[in-house]
Design a protein around this motif. Structure first.
Motif, PDB file in Angstrom:
ATOM      1  N   ILE A 217       0.838  -1.210   0.000  1.00 28.31           N
ATOM      2  CA  ILE A 217       0.000   0.000   0.000  1.00 28.31           C
ATOM      3  C   ILE A 217       0.872   1.259   0.000  1.00 28.31           C
ATOM      4  O   ILE A 217       0.660   2.173  -0.793  1.00 28.31           O
ATOM      5  CB  ILE A 217      -0.946  -0.031   1.213  1.00 28.31           C
ATOM      6  CG1 ILE A 217      -2.025  -1.116   0.981  1.00 28.31           C
ATOM      7  CG2 ILE A 217      -1.588   1.323   1.472  1.00 28.31           C
ATOM      8  CD1 ILE A 217      -2.756  -1.557   2.221  1.00 28.31           C
ATOM      9  N   LYS A 218       1.879   1.289   0.877  1.00 27.45           N
ATOM     10  CA  LYS A 218       2.708   2.490   1.002  1.00 27.45           C
ATOM     11  C   LYS A 218       3.424   2.855  -0.297  1.00 27.45           C
ATOM     12  O   LYS A 218       3.543   4.024  -0.647  1.00 27.45           O
ATOM     13  CB  LYS A 218       3.779   2.284   2.088  1.00 27.45           C
ATOM     14  CG  LYS A 218       3.289   2.526   3.495  1.00 27.45           C
ATOM     15  CD  LYS A 218       4.279   1.998   4.515  1.00 27.45           C
ATOM     16  CE  LYS A 218       5.427   2.953   4.769  1.00 27.45           C
ATOM     17  NZ  LYS A 218       6.246   2.486   5.931  1.00 27.45           N
ATOM     18  N   TYR A 219       3.938   1.845  -0.970  1.00 27.41           N
ATOM     19  CA  TYR A 219       4.792   2.114  -2.124  1.00 27.41           C
ATOM     20  C   TYR A 219       4.070   1.904  -3.458  1.00 27.41           C
ATOM     21  O   TYR A 219       4.688   1.806  -4.512  1.00 27.41           O
ATOM     22  CB  TYR A 219       6.044   1.239  -2.051  1.00 27.41           C
ATOM     23  CG  TYR A 219       6.713   1.312  -0.700  1.00 27.41           C
ATOM     24  CD1 TYR A 219       7.069   2.558  -0.162  1.00 27.41           C
ATOM     25  CD2 TYR A 219       6.959   0.179   0.057  1.00 27.41           C
ATOM     26  CE1 TYR A 219       7.655   2.652   1.093  1.00 27.41           C
ATOM     27  CE2 TYR A 219       7.549   0.260   1.310  1.00 27.41           C
ATOM     28  CZ  TYR A 219       7.897   1.496   1.822  1.00 27.41           C
ATOM     29  OH  TYR A 219       8.473   1.580   3.061  1.00 27.41           O
ATOM     30  N   SER A 220       2.748   1.867  -3.406  1.00 32.31           N
ATOM     31  CA  SER A 220       1.959   1.530  -4.598  1.00 32.31           C
ATOM     32  C   SER A 220       2.047   2.576  -5.706  1.00 32.31           C
ATOM     33  O   SER A 220       1.739   2.272  -6.863  1.00 32.31           O
ATOM     34  CB  SER A 220       0.498   1.329  -4.209  1.00 32.31           C
ATOM     35  OG  SER A 220      -0.018   2.536  -3.659  1.00 32.31           O
ATOM     36  N   ALA A 221       2.477   3.796  -5.370  1.00 31.52           N
ATOM     37  CA  ALA A 221       2.538   4.840  -6.393  1.00 31.52           C
ATOM     38  C   ALA A 221       3.576   4.541  -7.467  1.00 31.52           C
ATOM     39  O   ALA A 221       3.610   5.186  -8.507  1.00 31.52           O
ATOM     40  CB  ALA A 221       2.837   6.201  -5.752  1.00 31.52           C
TER      41      ALA A 221
ATOM     42  N   SER B 288      -7.577   0.876   0.743  1.00 38.59           N
ATOM     43  CA  SER B 288      -6.469   1.163   1.665  1.00 38.59           C
ATOM     44  C   SER B 288      -5.453   2.112   1.051  1.00 38.59           C
ATOM     45  O   SER B 288      -4.895   2.977   1.740  1.00 38.59           O
ATOM     46  CB  SER B 288      -5.748  -0.133   2.055  1.00 38.59           C
ATOM     47  OG  SER B 288      -6.656  -1.061   2.574  1.00 38.59           O
ATOM     48  N   ILE B 289      -5.204   1.959  -0.239  1.00 40.84           N
ATOM     49  CA  ILE B 289      -4.236   2.829  -0.916  1.00 40.84           C
ATOM     50  C   ILE B 289      -4.758   4.267  -0.948  1.00 40.84           C
ATOM     51  O   ILE B 289      -4.023   5.228  -0.731  1.00 40.84           O
ATOM     52  CB  ILE B 289      -3.950   2.304  -2.343  1.00 40.84           C
ATOM     53  CG1 ILE B 289      -3.183   0.978  -2.255  1.00 40.84           C
ATOM     54  CG2 ILE B 289      -3.170   3.320  -3.164  1.00 40.84           C
ATOM     55  CD1 ILE B 289      -2.994   0.285  -3.587  1.00 40.84           C
ATOM     56  N   ILE B 290      -6.047   4.410  -1.179  1.00 39.86           N
ATOM     57  CA  ILE B 290      -6.660   5.749  -1.182  1.00 39.86           C
ATOM     58  C   ILE B 290      -6.586   6.345   0.217  1.00 39.86           C
ATOM     59  O   ILE B 290      -6.219   7.509   0.395  1.00 39.86           O
ATOM     60  CB  ILE B 290      -8.117   5.673  -1.694  1.00 39.86           C
ATOM     61  CG1 ILE B 290      -8.122   5.320  -3.186  1.00 39.86           C
ATOM     62  CG2 ILE B 290      -8.863   6.981  -1.432  1.00 39.86           C
ATOM     63  CD1 ILE B 290      -9.467   4.914  -3.742  1.00 39.86           C
TER      64      ILE B 290
END
Lengths: 307, 307
Positions: A217-221, B288-290
């Motif tokens: 989630i944290k590094y999904s960008a 969660s990412i949002i």
């Protein structure tokens, strides 16, 4: 806008993203006089009424189609056959029956046998959507500058076809005609395979032991988040697509996997020239899609514009 | 903003999307007093000068790093070793040497042996980017609310690490520390696999005989276009990533293909329950990412907001 209405009474069977957007587009642009809405869920029907999407509401699809000269099935494609059987006796002579489903061969096979004589059955598919679903997700400009594919059977009444084309054009779309089989092949590559792959990669990431969900989630960008949009689409809709366009999807999956094996091999053997070649030819397709007005040219889908 | 500068002279080796964005962020937020820019292409260097990204410009990386107390390698990871050899004799004692590359194990292996004693080598990776490249693609807010991962070797000087952290925080990022091996595994799933898959699917679509390229372009809004963004990324950068994080990427590809076979089997055998289950669990990850602030919650990436 003040068009002369094309239809007296439009019945929408199903009032999710597509049905809701159609109701709003048709109302806003004066394409129909009256909108009858039906869905089997009482809660969804009530929500549609709260949103003021139609003029009448019924959980009975046969009641909604009574007197309608345009009937649009906006349900997951797996539900079409049951609805066709249900509404067939109530369809008005001369009415146009169409749908908005993502597969067309299956719709022809499952709906056509139940269509009474004198009703014009013209399957359709608006190439538009978002990852959201339900009546609240709809908006009137969803179909603007998007294509709508119609797959009229041989011997379709030309006037009926013209009226349906005019309706979709009124909603903002360009209309293409296609054979159902070809439609299903085209959509398998441009839509069904991308969704299947997106669901799959999100599943793979979810299953890892060595990388935590919080890290994903944290590094999904850095890439992953792009896939989560398609993978957040309605699971019932996509289950039905996979069940109803099986052959074309399996064909595209086979080609995709074959190509992926070649790419994997180039990675394993450190074949930089091959990788460079594979990664170079893909830029021009995006450029063409942007030029065709089907994509924003803002970097990162324009996400940064809101920062 | 008026911070006290953290560094006297920052040398950027490479001035593409990342280098250009770093120059602009550091300048705008007063993080460095002076910016020296080097790149091997004279045309790119001239463009950087036209854009006013730095204070001095040289095609000689050794000239740029002279007197610099912060040196950042912003080149495709395959170029790091040659640059490390080139600049090593010119590095100032006490300088911090870092990079912005997408792989970290390879950078440690290829750069560390050349770093002179007294220079603090702390590899780094900002998890930020767009599909565009070159100095014109940079913008000062690229790193805002994004993570930057640093992989400090054991016995890294704590003061040097603090200074580098403060620099990235000044650029708008949160900083995480990680072991290079773990970094490479995490990035393989959140970034490298998504890019490889995106390149692959765009290639598959490009190769079809029965579906024309014009059809792929026209109907791309149904899913395909999402993949074309990642597949429009810089091919040299991605070739180098694949060559320099081979093991982790092959591991993720193997898992992905295994999962895809299971999904394909469910499609072939019409296992609707299995498909529904696979397509259901993926929605929560996007949510969660949002919620983590790493993605917009506007439908369709907010594309419609510009309509």
């Amino acid at each position: 806008m003040t068009n002369a209405p094309i239809f007296e009474r439009m019945a929408l069977i199903g009032i999710g993203l597509i049905g809701s957007s159609l109701a709003q587009a048709a109302r806003q642009r004066g394409l129909v006089k009256e909108i009858a809405i039906s869905t089997r869920s009482e809660a969804t029907l009530r929500r549609a009424e709260e949103l003021g999407l139609g003029d009448s509401y019924s959980v009975d699809a046969a009641v909604a189609v009574e007197g309608a000269d345009l009937v649009i099935l906006c349900v997951p494609v797996g539900a079409n056959e049951a609805i066709a059987k249900w509404i067939a006796p109530a369809l008005k002579k001369g009415a146009i029956l169409t749908d908005a489903g993502s597969t067309k061969g299956s719709v022809v096979a499952q709906v056509a046998p139940h269509v009474p004589e004198g009703v014009h059955f013209i399957p359709g598919h608006p190439i538009a959507g978002t990852e959201q679903s339900g009546p609240d997700a709809g908006f009137p400009t969803l179909f603007d500058q998007r294509w709508c594919i119609l797959t009229p059977p041989e011997n379709t009444d030309p006037d009926a076809l013209e009226k349906l084309k005019a309706f979709w054009q009124g909603c903002g779309s360009d209309v293409d005609l296609m054979d159902p089989k070809h439609h299903d092949l085209v959509l398998a590559i441009v839509s069904h395979l991308p969704h299947v792959i997106a669901y799959n990669i999100v599943g793979t990431a979810d299953d890892l032991e060595a990388v935590t969900k919080s890290e994903v989630i944290k590094y999904s960008a850095s890439g992953f988040r792009d896939f989560t949009r398609l993978a957040a689409s309605d699971p019932i809709m996509w289950r039905d697509v996979c069940l109803n366009n099986k052959d074309a999807i399996l064909e595209m999956l086979a080609r995709f996997s074959e190509d992926l094996s070649a790419l994997q091999r180039a990675i394993r053997w450190g074949d930089g020239d091959k990788l460079f070649e594979m990664f170079t030819r893909t830029r021009s397709i995006r450029r063409s899609i942007i030029e065709a007005g089907q994509e924003t040219d803002a970097p990162d889908f324009g996400r940064h514009s809101g920062d």
